[in-house]
Design an enzyme around this catalytic site. Structure first.
Site: not given
Ligand code: MRU
Length: 350
Positions: A46-48, A89, A196, A237, A247-248
């Site tokens: 996970r993470g963009a 996603r 996370q 994201d 973002n999250k």
């Molecule tokens: O749902 P996730 O864990 O994929 O969400 C991740 C985030 O919101 C991060 O802050 C974002 O992707 C940036 S990661 C470099």
């Protein structure tokens, strides 16, 4: 040891299993592309940026299995694979950026005959991975001047090595300042619903020896009021052309709190997160996830079954609350349509 959440080994995509962290450090070996799609959906990866990189390797994995087919079927098979990843996603721009880039490489390789398409796609995935790590290191150099010796920085979710090819975006900026010898400490939001921050960011910072304190999400305002936080840095994201940033979930309230307390709020993200096709954050698709993530905490039920749940995975912070957006080619300070377009054109001409 450098944290690399996605690698290619023995004809397979190997992922750090982020659902098992921090209690277990184990890998998930994907031999079929569908396993990579599933790993993106269930947050194993996970993470963009990491989602984009995993998809690129997954596409290469799937395409290599098509090599023996006639040309027309290889093309159809390739587009089916890409489509499966595109449905995994919806919010991270990096996913669609990576799929489009793999598509261009497919077209170029297929124009030379289909025999080498699988190898060409694997080479492209490797390039996407290494370019991401290099971009994060450059982002760190652009971002670290915003951190002064002795600062305490608040971060949300995980925008570290685990969320990228390696090194991290927001956490990369913190790493860079730490590597330069600045005494930086970090407040880590636990990041409900799937934690996370508590599970992943804390794990990374501990490995790195960067001092940090874990807090529950609802504590940031009190710490800011007490003068214990000097700045906030988060990842992204998807960033719309005007600088509005998805973002999250929980990022937007932090930006409001930061503004109320006169604290700078920074976003660190690679150009592959910026979506110039969207005029504002209102157009960013926001993923809604399984209600179970709210009803349970790490598999333990905490609320009664059958109640209404709303579980958006991301929120959008308006550009007006963002002090600056830090990228691998420079900083939009303050963020604006023209500043982001200028950075993106600089990126293209690199
Ligand atoms: O749902 P996730 O864990 O994929 O969400 C991740 C985030 O919101 C991060 O802050 C974002 O992707 C940036 S990661 C470099």
């Amino acid at each position: 040891m450098e944290i690399r959440p996605i690698i290619w080994r023995d004809d397979a995509v190997v992922l750090i299993d982020q659902n098992a962290l921090p209690l277990q450090e184990r890998e998930l070996l994907c031999r079929e592309y569908g396993e990579v799609v599933a790993a993106i959906k269930d947050l194993t990866v996970r993470g963009a940026p990491a989602i984009g990189i995993a998809a690129a390797f997954g596409i290469a994995l799937g395409a290599r299995r098509l090599d023996h087919l006639p040309a027309g079927r290889i093309r159809a098979g390739f587009f089916k694979i890409c489509d499966d990843f595109a449905r995994s996603r919806p919010t991270a721009r990096n996913l669609f950026w990576a799929i489009e880039r793999m598509g261009r490489r497919f077209d170029a390789a297929a124009a030379e005959g289909t025999a080498g398409v699988g190898d060409a796609l694997l080479a492209e995935a490797r390039a996407i991975l290494e370019e991401d790590v290099a971009a994060n290191r450059r982002m760190g150099r652009f971002g670290s001047p915003f951190l002064r010796d002795g600062d305490a920085v608040l971060t949300h979710c995980n925008a570290g090595a685990l969320a990228t090819g390696g090194y991290g975006t927001a956490l990369g900026v913190i790493r860079a300042a730490h590597e330069e010898g600045k005494r930086i400490s970090v407040f880590v939001d636990e990041t409900r619903p799937v934690l996370q921050g508590a599970r992943l960011t804390a794990w990374e910072l501990r490995k790195e020896g960067i001092p940090f304190t874990l807090i529950a999400d609802n504590m940031a305002g009190t710490l800011m009021k007490q003068g214990r936080i000097q700045l906030v840095i988060v990842g992204a994201d998807r960033i719309a052309a005007n600088g509005d940033t998805a973002n999250k979930i929980g990022t937007y309230p932090l930006a409001v709190l930061a503004r109320a307390h006169g604290i700078p709020f920074y976003v660190a993200a690679p150009l592959s997160t910026i979506d110039l096709s969207l005029g504002s954050g209102d157009e960013i698709p926001i993923e809604e996830r399984n209600p179970e993530e709210i009803l349970s905490l790490r598999g333990v039920r905490i609320a009664e079954e059958g109640i209404d749940v709303y579980n958006p995975a991301f929120d959008v912070t308006p550009a007006s609350l963002v002090t600056a957006i830090i990228t691998e080619v420079g900083v939009a300070n303050p963020p604006s349509d023209s500043a982001l377009r200028e950075l993106c054109s600089r990126g293209l001409s690199r």
